[in-house]
Enzyme design. Structure first.
Site, mmCIF file in Angstrom:
data_model
loop_
_atom_site.group_PDB
_atom_site.id
_atom_site.type_symbol
_atom_site.label_atom_id
_atom_site.label_comp_id
_atom_site.label_asym_id
_atom_site.label_seq_id
_atom_site.Cartn_x
_atom_site.Cartn_y
_atom_site.Cartn_z
ATOM 1 N N TYR A 1 -16.814 8.200 3.648
ATOM 2 C CA TYR A 1 -17.580 7.777 2.462
ATOM 3 C C TYR A 1 -17.383 6.317 2.080
ATOM 4 C CZ TYR A 1 -13.082 9.152 0.321
ATOM 5 O OH TYR A 1 -11.753 9.301 0.038
ATOM 6 N N LYS A 2 -16.595 5.569 2.849
ATOM 7 C CA LYS A 2 -16.390 4.151 2.518
ATOM 8 C C LYS A 2 -17.453 3.315 3.243
ATOM 9 C CE LYS A 2 -11.662 4.984 1.156
ATOM 10 N NZ LYS A 2 -10.316 5.285 1.622
ATOM 11 N N ASP B 1 -4.665 5.264 10.610
ATOM 12 C CA ASP B 1 -5.663 5.602 9.596
ATOM 13 C C ASP B 1 -6.673 4.455 9.545
ATOM 14 O OD1 ASP B 1 -7.159 6.054 7.273
ATOM 15 O OD2 ASP B 1 -5.482 7.068 6.280
#
Ligand code: PLP
Length: 409
Positions: A221-222, A196
């Protein structure tokens, strides 16, 4: 290190090779944003692209937009753009769904690539959704999720282990796994690795190819700045694609969706990871956000990230001795975030937010600060620590209201 003045920080910013990229973001006045690891800032290009896609493409082209504007290819196009940041080859990454859904697809697919083996191995400190999805997927298949602490992970791999499920950068402490070494050790025992990369993509150089990685997922979105709820991504090494059998066999992953055939037949290549109709607006925003990354040199990004996190950790330790460093002290052993522990962490973070310094809190006691190298400056770090020092010295966090827990922390 001796960055002992605000002026010294400003001088570092003047010499920063990435200084120009900050102008690509629409940052609110009076805010120091140390939460780009949770929701990246708004790239000006993303706002402009959204307006164009809504008004020009959707409004004018209607259904013709799928081909006229290439909407249908966005998952692969955006996937390839992300692929360049994580050492994948073209055709190995697709942008789709959420990280959780992609985890489900690849946990099941990973188990199916290792018939006869029934264990998914992870660590108790992995991000909760990773563990929850593994729980759900293994229950469905009659497989089993086993957890081992970080130090015992490699020893816990045996002939029953199909898949190791690990998050490259720990979401709480920022501690970094050695991707290449762990991948090699797992593969030597016949297991696959599902990485991940939610806190890695756009935070530090990742080379899935050099690590001979099998499978990976990550968040849009990070650090990639794709916007709230942006599509996630999934990577499958080319060598595994032909045999990859993912469970969410929706029509967009079909070899020819517009034949409307009765039976499912997976697309060749990474396209078989798709499920339903792609979210064109979200993909367009993410695509535009990634333009900023096309120009970024990941070596410079890492150097600046390490400088910012080191500066922050050292200044906080000087100014706020009651905060305990929870991240690895060696910048090379952590991602682009720094966490500290304090029993009143939640209230301290709230007091900081009231001053315009936005970090976040992770239960039970972590104050977490992310450093997005594309838009943060050394002087922001200096100013943030000034605020934190003031909050601690005056016990500002002890004011009424700062302990009130919101639904999202
Ligand atoms: C942020 C994050 C996720 C997010 O999952 P969603 O399905 O997009 O909500 C998953 N895993 C890790 C490690 C994360 O940091």
């Amino acid at each position: 290190m001796a960055t002992d003045s605000r002026e010294a920080c400003i001088a570092l910013d003047r010499a920063d090779p990435l200084a120009g990229s900050r102008a690509g973001f629409a940052l609110p006045d009076g805010v120091i944003y140390l939460d780009g690891n949770s929701l990246g800032a708004l790239p000006k290009a993303a706002a402009a692209r959204l307006a164009e896609v809504v008004g020009g493409e959707w409004g004018d082209s209607l259904i013709r937009g799928w081909t006229a504007h290439g909407w249908i290819d966005l998952p692969q196009r955006v996937g390839d753009r992300i692929g360049r940041l994580i050492g994948a080859r073209p055709g190995e990454v697709v942008a789709a769904d959420s990280t959780s859904v992609n985890l489900f697809k690849l946990i099941v697919a990973g188990l199916r690539l290792r018939p006869g083996r029934t264990v998914v191995l992870s660590e108790p400190d992995n991000f909760p959704t990773d563990l929850y999805m593994a729980e759900g997927a293994t229950r469905l298949l009659g497989a089993e999720l086993k957890l081992a602490p970080r130090a015992e992970l490699l020893g816990a791999i045996d002939h029953t282990t199909a898949l190791l499920l690990l998050t490259h950068v720990d979401f709480k402490t920022g501690a970094l796994h050695d991707m290449a070494a762990i991948t090699r050790a797992a593969q030597a025992k016949g297991a696959l690795l599902l990485w991940d990369l939610s806190h890695s993509a756009g935070a530090l150089p990742v080379d899935l190819g050099a690590a001979n990685a099998d499978l990976a997922v990550g968040c849009g979105y990070k650090y990639l700045n794709g916007g709230p709820g942006a599509p996630a991504f999934a990577f499958v090494a080319a060598r595994h694609q032909a045999a990859l059998d993912q469970p969410l066999s929706g029509w967009m992953g079909h070899a020819s969706p517009f034949d409307f055939a009765t039976a499912y037949a997976p697309a060749e290549g990474i396209g078989r990871l798709l499920c339903g109709t792609p979210p064109v607006l979200s993909l367009a925003a993410l695509d535009a956000a990634l333009e900023l990354w096309d120009q970024a040199d990941m070596t410079a990004v890492r150097a600046k990230s390490m400088a910012l996190t080191t500066l922050f950790a050292e200044l906080v330790e000087q100014r706020c001795p009651e905060l305990v460093l929870a991240s690895p002290r060696d910048a090379g052993a952590r991602g682009s975030q720094v966490s500290f522990r304090h029993a009143e962490g939640y209230a301290i973070v709230q007091a900081l937010i009231a001053r315009g310094v936005i970090g976040d809190f992770r239960a039970p006691d972590l104050l977490r600060f992310g450093f997005a190298p594309l838009y943060l400056r050394h002087v922001d770090v200096w100013d943030a620590v000034e605020h934190l020092g003031a909050v601690m010295q005056t016990r500002e966090w002890d004011r009424p209201g700062f302990r009130q827990r919101a639904a999202v922390t």
